[in-house]
Design a protein around this motif. Structure first.
Motif, PDB file in Angstrom:
ATOM      1  N   GLU A  99       0.805  -1.214   0.000  1.00  0.00           N
ATOM      2  CA  GLU A  99       0.000   0.000   0.000  1.00  0.00           C
ATOM      3  C   GLU A  99       0.838   1.265   0.000  1.00  0.00           C
ATOM      4  OE1 GLU A  99      -2.254  -0.603   3.504  1.00  0.00           O
ATOM      5  OE2 GLU A  99      -3.588  -2.089   2.610  1.00  0.00           O
ATOM      6  N   THR A 100       2.062   1.191   0.535  1.00  0.00           N
ATOM      7  CA  THR A 100       2.935   2.355   0.625  1.00  0.00           C
ATOM      8  C   THR A 100       4.344   1.943   0.225  1.00  0.00           C
ATOM      9  OG1 THR A 100       1.656   3.325   2.425  1.00  0.00           O
ATOM     10  CG2 THR A 100       3.902   4.087   2.165  1.00  0.00           C
ATOM     11  N   LEU A 101       4.931   2.693  -0.698  1.00  0.00           N
ATOM     12  CA  LEU A 101       6.279   2.413  -1.169  1.00  0.00           C
ATOM     13  C   LEU A 101       7.033   3.725  -1.295  1.00  0.00           C
ATOM     14  CD1 LEU A 101       8.461   0.545  -2.366  1.00  0.00           C
ATOM     15  CD2 LEU A 101       7.399   0.895  -4.604  1.00  0.00           C
ATOM     16  N   ASP A 102       8.181   3.842  -0.618  1.00  0.00           N
ATOM     17  CA  ASP A 102       9.021   5.033  -0.709  1.00  0.00           C
ATOM     18  C   ASP A 102      10.457   4.601  -0.984  1.00  0.00           C
ATOM     19  OD1 ASP A 102      10.291   7.461  -0.540  1.00  0.00           O
ATOM     20  OD2 ASP A 102       9.224   8.115   1.256  1.00  0.00           O
ATOM     21  N   LEU A 103      10.928   4.931  -2.202  1.00  0.00           N
ATOM     22  CA  LEU A 103      12.299   4.630  -2.616  1.00  0.00           C
ATOM     23  C   LEU A 103      13.074   5.915  -2.899  1.00  0.00           C
ATOM     24  CD1 LEU A 103      11.572   1.670  -5.071  1.00  0.00           C
ATOM     25  CD2 LEU A 103      12.268   1.528  -2.686  1.00  0.00           C
ATOM     26  N   SER A 104      12.553   7.033  -2.443  1.00  0.00           N
ATOM     27  CA  SER A 104      13.141   8.323  -2.786  1.00  0.00           C
ATOM     28  C   SER A 104      14.529   8.490  -2.174  1.00  0.00           C
ATOM     29  CB  SER A 104      12.223   9.450  -2.304  1.00  0.00           C
ATOM     30  OG  SER A 104      12.112   9.438  -0.885  1.00  0.00           O
ATOM     31  N   ARG A 105      15.316   9.393  -2.834  1.00  0.00           N
ATOM     32  CA  ARG A 105      16.629   9.785  -2.345  1.00  0.00           C
ATOM     33  C   ARG A 105      17.576   8.594  -2.192  1.00  0.00           C
ATOM     34  NH1 ARG A 105      16.097  11.487   2.468  1.00  0.00           N
ATOM     35  NH2 ARG A 105      13.936  10.837   2.666  1.00  0.00           N
ATOM     36  N   ASN A 106      17.668   7.818  -3.271  1.00  0.00           N
ATOM     37  CA  ASN A 106      18.661   6.766  -3.388  1.00  0.00           C
ATOM     38  C   ASN A 106      19.432   6.991  -4.686  1.00  0.00           C
ATOM     39  OD1 ASN A 106      18.522   4.492  -1.218  1.00  0.00           O
ATOM     40  ND2 ASN A 106      16.379   5.072  -1.569  1.00  0.00           N
ATOM     41  N   LYS A 107      20.069   5.945  -5.224  1.00  0.00           N
ATOM     42  CA  LYS A 107      20.789   6.039  -6.488  1.00  0.00           C
ATOM     43  C   LYS A 107      20.305   4.951  -7.441  1.00  0.00           C
ATOM     44  CE  LYS A 107      24.876   7.959  -4.197  1.00  0.00           C
ATOM     45  NZ  LYS A 107      26.335   7.798  -3.920  1.00  0.00           N
ATOM     46  N   LEU A 108      19.002   4.704  -7.403  1.00  0.00           N
ATOM     47  CA  LEU A 108      18.416   3.655  -8.230  1.00  0.00           C
ATOM     48  C   LEU A 108      18.430   4.070  -9.690  1.00  0.00           C
ATOM     49  CD1 LEU A 108      15.401   2.795  -5.920  1.00  0.00           C
ATOM     50  CD2 LEU A 108      17.495   1.461  -6.215  1.00  0.00           C
ATOM     51  N   SER A 109      18.651   3.103 -10.563  1.00  0.00           N
ATOM     52  CA  SER A 109      18.702   3.368 -11.997  1.00  0.00           C
ATOM     53  C   SER A 109      17.773   2.403 -12.722  1.00  0.00           C
ATOM     54  CB  SER A 109      20.142   3.233 -12.506  1.00  0.00           C
ATOM     55  OG  SER A 109      20.636   1.931 -12.234  1.00  0.00           O
ATOM     56  N   GLY A 110      17.775   2.492 -14.040  1.00  0.00           N
ATOM     57  CA  GLY A 110      16.903   1.644 -14.825  1.00  0.00           C
ATOM     58  C   GLY A 110      15.484   2.169 -14.844  1.00  0.00           C
ATOM     59  N   GLN A 111      14.565   1.326 -15.298  1.00  0.00           N
ATOM     60  CA  GLN A 111      13.165   1.719 -15.429  1.00  0.00           C
ATOM     61  C   GLN A 111      12.358   1.308 -14.200  1.00  0.00           C
ATOM     62  OE1 GLN A 111      11.321   0.406 -19.042  1.00  0.00           O
ATOM     63  NE2 GLN A 111      12.949   1.202 -20.370  1.00  0.00           N
ATOM     64  N   ILE A 112      11.255   2.018 -13.995  1.00  0.00           N
ATOM     65  CA  ILE A 112      10.263   1.572 -13.010  1.00  0.00           C
ATOM     66  C   ILE A 112       9.525   0.393 -13.629  1.00  0.00           C
ATOM     67  CG2 ILE A 112       8.215   2.181 -11.690  1.00  0.00           C
ATOM     68  CD1 ILE A 112       9.095   5.095 -11.826  1.00  0.00           C
ATOM     69  N   PRO A 113       9.566  -0.801 -13.035  1.00  0.00           N
ATOM     70  CA  PRO A 113       8.899  -1.966 -13.645  1.00  0.00           C
ATOM     71  C   PRO A 113       7.437  -1.674 -13.967  1.00  0.00           C
ATOM     72  CG  PRO A 113      10.245  -2.653 -11.793  1.00  0.00           C
ATOM     73  CD  PRO A 113      10.224  -1.155 -11.765  1.00  0.00           C
ATOM     74  N   GLN A 114       7.050  -1.975 -15.201  1.00  0.00           N
ATOM     75  CA  GLN A 114       5.694  -1.676 -15.637  1.00  0.00           C
ATOM     76  C   GLN A 114       4.650  -2.433 -14.820  1.00  0.00           C
ATOM     77  OE1 GLN A 114       4.772   0.631 -18.134  1.00  0.00           O
ATOM     78  NE2 GLN A 114       6.931   1.192 -17.796  1.00  0.00           N
ATOM     79  N   ASP A 115       5.006  -3.612 -14.316  1.00  0.00           N
ATOM     80  CA  ASP A 115       4.048  -4.416 -13.548  1.00  0.00           C
ATOM     81  C   ASP A 115       3.666  -3.763 -12.226  1.00  0.00           C
ATOM     82  OD1 ASP A 115       3.926  -6.318 -15.487  1.00  0.00           O
ATOM     83  OD2 ASP A 115       5.338  -7.704 -14.522  1.00  0.00           O
ATOM     84  N   LEU A 116       4.478  -2.818 -11.737  1.00  0.00           N
ATOM     85  CA  LEU A 116       4.123  -2.137 -10.493  1.00  0.00           C
ATOM     86  C   LEU A 116       2.851  -1.327 -10.648  1.00  0.00           C
ATOM     87  CD1 LEU A 116       7.502  -0.829  -9.006  1.00  0.00           C
ATOM     88  CD2 LEU A 116       6.273  -2.933  -8.504  1.00  0.00           C
ATOM     89  N   GLY A 117       2.504  -0.963 -11.859  1.00  0.00           N
ATOM     90  CA  GLY A 117       1.274  -0.212 -12.096  1.00  0.00           C
ATOM     91  C   GLY A 117       0.024  -1.000 -11.788  1.00  0.00           C
ATOM     92  N   LYS A 118       0.156  -2.311 -11.617  1.00  0.00           N
ATOM     93  CA  LYS A 118      -1.009  -3.160 -11.342  1.00  0.00           C
ATOM     94  C   LYS A 118      -1.174  -3.476  -9.857  1.00  0.00           C
ATOM     95  CE  LYS A 118      -0.108  -5.525 -15.732  1.00  0.00           C
ATOM     96  NZ  LYS A 118       0.201  -6.840 -16.356  1.00  0.00           N
ATOM     97  N   LEU A 119      -0.192  -3.057  -9.046  1.00  0.00           N
ATOM     98  CA  LEU A 119      -0.142  -3.551  -7.673  1.00  0.00           C
ATOM     99  C   LEU A 119      -1.018  -2.809  -6.690  1.00  0.00           C
ATOM    100  CD1 LEU A 119       3.613  -4.348  -7.065  1.00  0.00           C
ATOM    101  CD2 LEU A 119       1.756  -5.898  -7.631  1.00  0.00           C
ATOM    102  N   PHE A 120      -0.992  -1.514  -6.702  1.00  0.00           N
ATOM    103  CA  PHE A 120      -1.395  -0.753  -5.537  1.00  0.00           C
ATOM    104  C   PHE A 120      -2.895  -0.575  -5.474  1.00  0.00           C
ATOM    105  CE2 PHE A 120       2.895   0.193  -4.502  1.00  0.00           C
ATOM    106  CZ  PHE A 120       3.539   0.144  -5.720  1.00  0.00           C
ATOM    107  N   PHE A 121      -3.462  -0.917  -4.342  1.00  0.00           N
ATOM    108  CA  PHE A 121      -4.903  -0.771  -4.145  1.00  0.00           C
ATOM    109  C   PHE A 121      -5.226   0.591  -3.555  1.00  0.00           C
ATOM    110  CE2 PHE A 121      -9.184  -1.590  -3.511  1.00  0.00           C
ATOM    111  CZ  PHE A 121      -9.536  -1.435  -2.190  1.00  0.00           C
ATOM    112  N   ARG A 122      -4.621   0.929  -2.432  1.00  0.00           N
ATOM    113  CA  ARG A 122      -4.782   2.264  -1.841  1.00  0.00           C
ATOM    114  C   ARG A 122      -3.382   2.749  -1.527  1.00  0.00           C
ATOM    115  NH1 ARG A 122      -9.144   2.479   2.819  1.00  0.00           N
ATOM    116  NH2 ARG A 122      -8.872   4.677   2.399  1.00  0.00           N
ATOM    117  N   SER A 123      -2.696   3.290  -2.510  1.00  0.00           N
ATOM    118  CA  SER A 123      -1.261   3.412  -2.373  1.00  0.00           C
ATOM    119  C   SER A 123      -0.770   4.834  -2.346  1.00  0.00           C
ATOM    120  CB  SER A 123      -0.585   2.688  -3.533  1.00  0.00           C
ATOM    121  OG  SER A 123      -0.933   3.335  -4.746  1.00  0.00           O
TER     122      SER A 123
END
Length: 768
Positions: free
Chosen positions: A633-657
């Motif tokens: 329901e809650t995901l925070d990955l801010s302020r890191n050094k992540l690269s690449g793409q945001i996985p498209q499948d994550l768009g299907k996950l969140f119910f109340r996010s």
């Protein structure tokens, strides 16, 4: 002649015993009457899925031996039918064959999933002594014909959906011993005709005051003395209002009174208390009673349990109450009591005095100290730790949280085998002695949060194999990560937030453990190092959900619950919650210096609801296996050094996010899922390779890969509501209770930002 007589006598004896053995070995096949058997078979056929527990009703056998059926030994009439917990999944018909079994004395159809109304033809069973219809889905009114059952001793209709008023015909049941109507939707007054129940022993309108649904009774008779022979009076969790029914307590036989969770107002008053009063339990919690504790309460010399929590009672505790030598439990939490806490309370088993205005203690005048559960939280005590507590040899649970205590935590506490030690939100200083918990083998909950403690984390907690809640947040503890806690089989909640912990979370030669962990918050420390791919693979409680018996994690002891609040802070947003659902799981590693690749084993934690890894130095891609986190329901990955793409499948996950990917090195298209489109533009800021943000940020705010956003804009966006963190309340219950506050994120953070702007937000709530 003598030999001939002996021969005939022996023959007669042989024949007699042969017949006796034959009759015992081969009982009559048709002992019950044909009309009774046929009536039972027709009743069975009214319910298509009827199954008589372990063995079916077979018409070729004697119905008196069918499961749940008993007959009169002489007449063969069916006198008892017990189908408790047999799924019927249908209604009782007005012309049901059941009502032709007119010799029935005992009828138990409780927990049978019966639906529909109670038919008036039930009144035909005039010989009934016990009637059990509780825990079904019965609706409608209680039929007037119930008054025809004049031999009834026990009437149980609780835990249904009945409406209307209690019929006045109930006054005809002059032999009634037990009236059970709890958890319905009945309205109106308790009829005055109930005064005819001269042998009434129990009136129970709600046996489960903690979990039952509300019943909508509106008032009580003004003269409660009509209930002349009551022993138990239970109207809890209703909507009764008006003044305290003082005449009720003139009934000398009254033993148990439960009037909690109503709307009674005014002072507590008692009229004409009998010197022979047998009153033992008096529960008045969750009303709107005010005034002071009456001196006359000391006349109930047999009183064992007194709980008046969650009212508006004010003033001091009367000294005359020391006469209540049989009292064991004293509960006045959440009132307006003040002054001195009397020392006679220490001879009780439990004293619950939280959320009042007490400021001092009477000096102990007696060596008799039997207190086991002591809750003095949320009062106005100040000064050093009250050293007299060290004399309470039987103490099991101590809560001094949310006061103004200072100084050190005394070493004498190691002499107790506590189940709960709650000292949070004071001003205690110094260190926690390394041997403080060497004897605490039964310790379940430890909360020393929000103090000024320093030094090392006490390793003696390794002896507390039953430990399931640890909170040391907001102190100055400086130590390595206590990885040895992973060996504790019951540990569910670990809060180390906002201290000075340092070093790696993982060493190659260590066992990770933490199989029972549900919530971990180690944010705002100095943890470093990398995490191996399998780091989370042993966290079984986050992989598979094990349902509890309650919706919320809680521990019920000694008639009460107690909830512990706890807070999590993220970028100026401070939330306080008091309960946590059984299915809530959370990981917060934010604001540390952990680096390297995010472990793919997080993708195994299918029960995870909240994940915050912000403010670290994680690199590489967001793992694609996170598509398995369908409950996130809650995901925070801010302020890191992540690269690449945001996985498209994550768009299907969140119910109340809520999600935040800002301030990384991400690139490629933003997933098109509905939940992504609901996020603020700030959730994607400072990822110069991302595109497809037109619908989120608007045409004029589309990030330009070749240009930097103005620093002022980034700072303003950063200050806006970032994500709604969850917090926990998990502690021992009243009398060793255990509860965690449940938190989850809200997708309505735009509304939050509009209402509260950029100010620090402190929200107190109960988790949904």
């Amino acid at each position: 002649m003598t030999r001939s007589h002996c021969y005939w006598v022996s023959c007669i004896i042989t024949i007699y015993f042969s017949l006796l053995i034959h009759s015992l070995a081969f009982p009559l096949l048709h002992f019950c009457r044909h009309d009774q058997r046929n009536g039972l078979l027709k009743f069975r056929d009214e319910f298509p899925i009827f199954e008589a527990k372990s063995s079916p009703w077979n018409e070729s056998t004697d119905c008196c031996f069918w499961e749940g059926v008993k007959c009169d030994d002489k007449s063969g009439q069916v006198i008892s039918l017990n189908l408790h917990n047999t799924l019927l999944n249908n209604s009782l018909k007005t012309n049901s064959s059941l009502f032709k079994l007119q010799y029935l004395r005992h009828l138990d159809l409780s927990s049978c999933n019966l639906i529909g109304e109670i038919p008036s033809s039930l009144g035909n069973l005039s010989r009934l002594v016990n009637l059990e219809l509780s825990s079904n889905r019965l609706v409608g009114a209680i039929p007037d014909s119930i008054g025809n059952l004049k031999n009834l001793r026990n009437l149980s209709l609780g835990d249904n959906d009945l409406i209307g008023e209690i019929p006045s015909s109930i006054g005809n049941l002059s032999l009634l011993l037990d009236l059970d109507l709890w958890s319905n939707h009945l309205v109106g007054e308790v009829p005055s005709s109930i005064g005819n129940l001269n042998e009434l022993r129990v009136m129970s309108l709600d046996r489960n005051s903690l979990t039952s649904s509300l019943i909508n009774f509106t008032s009580l008779p003004s003269d409660m003395s009509v209930f002349q022979n009551l022993v138990t009076f239970d109207i809890s969790a209703n909507s009764f209002f008006g003044p305290f029914p003082k005449s009720l307590f003139s009934i000398p036989s009254l033993t148990l009174v439960y009037m909690d969770r109503n709307q009674f107002t005014g002072p507590i008053e008692f009229a004409n208390i009998s010197s022979s009063s047998k009153l033992q339990n008096l529960i008045l919690t969750h009303n709107r009673l005010d005034g002071s504790i009456p001196e006359s309460i000391s006349k109930f010399l047999n009183l064992v349990v007194l709980d008046v929590a969650h009212n508006n009672i004010s003033g001091p505790i009367p000294r005359s109450m020391s006469k209540l030598v049989n009292l064991h439990m004293f509960g006045f939490s959440n009132n307006k009591l003040e002054g001195e806490v009397p020392s006679w309370l220490w001879r009780l088993s439990s004293a619950m005095l939280s959320h009042n205005s007490f400021s001092s203690f009477e000096k102990i005048s007696s060596k008799e100290t039997l207190i086991q559960v002591l809750d003095l939280s949320f009062n106005s005590f100040r000064g050093p730790f009250p050293i007299w507590i060290c004399k309470l040899k039987g103490l099991h649970f101590l809560d001094l949280s949310n006061n103004l205590f200072n100084g050190s935590i005394p070493l004498c506490l190691r002499n107790f085998n506590l189940t709960g030690l709650i000292l949070g939100n004071n001003n205690f200083s110094g260190t926690l002695d390394p041997d403080l918990f060497s004897s605490a083998t039964n310790l379940q909950s430890l909360d020393v949060s929000r103090n000024q403690l320093e030094g090392k984390f006490p390793k003696s907690l390794i002896n507390s194999k039953r430990l399931h809640f640890v909170n040391v947040e907001s102190n100055k503890i400086k130590d390595k990560f206590p990885s040895w806690l992973g060996s504790l089989p019951s540990l569910k909640v670990l809060i180390l937030r906002s201290n000075e912990f340092y070093g790696p979370l993982y060493h190659p030669n260590m066992s990770i453990g933490f199989q029972g962990l549900r919530i971990i918050d180690i944010s705002n420390n100095g943890f470093t190092g990398t995490l191996p791919p399998q780091f989370f693979s042993s966290w079984r409680e986050m992989i598979t959900l094990v349902d509890g018996s309650h919706e919320y994690i809680e521990d019920i002891q000694n008639f009460s619950l107690i909830y512990r609040s706890m807070e999590m802070v993220n970028k100026g947003v401070e939330m306080s919650f008091e309960r946590i659902r059984q299915d809530f799981r959370a990981i917060d590693f934010s604001e540390n210096r952990i680096y390297g690749k995010i472990p793919e084993s997080i993708g195994c934690l299918e029960e995870l609801r909240l994940l915050n890894l912000s403010g670290n130095a994680f690199t590489s891609d967001i793992p694609r296996v996170w598509a398995n986190l369908t409950k996130l329901e809650t995901l925070d990955l801010s302020r890191n050094k992540l690269s690449g793409q945001i996985p498209q499948d994550l768009g299907k996950l969140f119910f109340r996010s809520y999600m935040n990917f800002s301030h990384n090195l991400l690139q490629g298209p933003v997933p098109r899922g509905t939940q992504f489109q609901r996020q603020r533009c700030s959730s994607f800021l400072d990822n110069h390779g991302l595109y497809g943000l037109e619908d989120i940020c608007g045409e004029t705010h589309v990030p330009n890969p070749t240009s930097q956003q103005p620093e002022e804009l980034l700072e303003d966006e950063e200050k806006m509501f970032n994500w709604v963190a969850a917090a926990i309340a998990y502690g021992p219950g009243v009398f060793c209770g255990l509860v965690i506050g449940y938190i989850f994120t809200s997708h309505n953070h735009e509304w939050f930002a509009e209402k509260f702007g950029r100010k620090k937000l402190r929200a107190n709530t109960s988790a949904r």
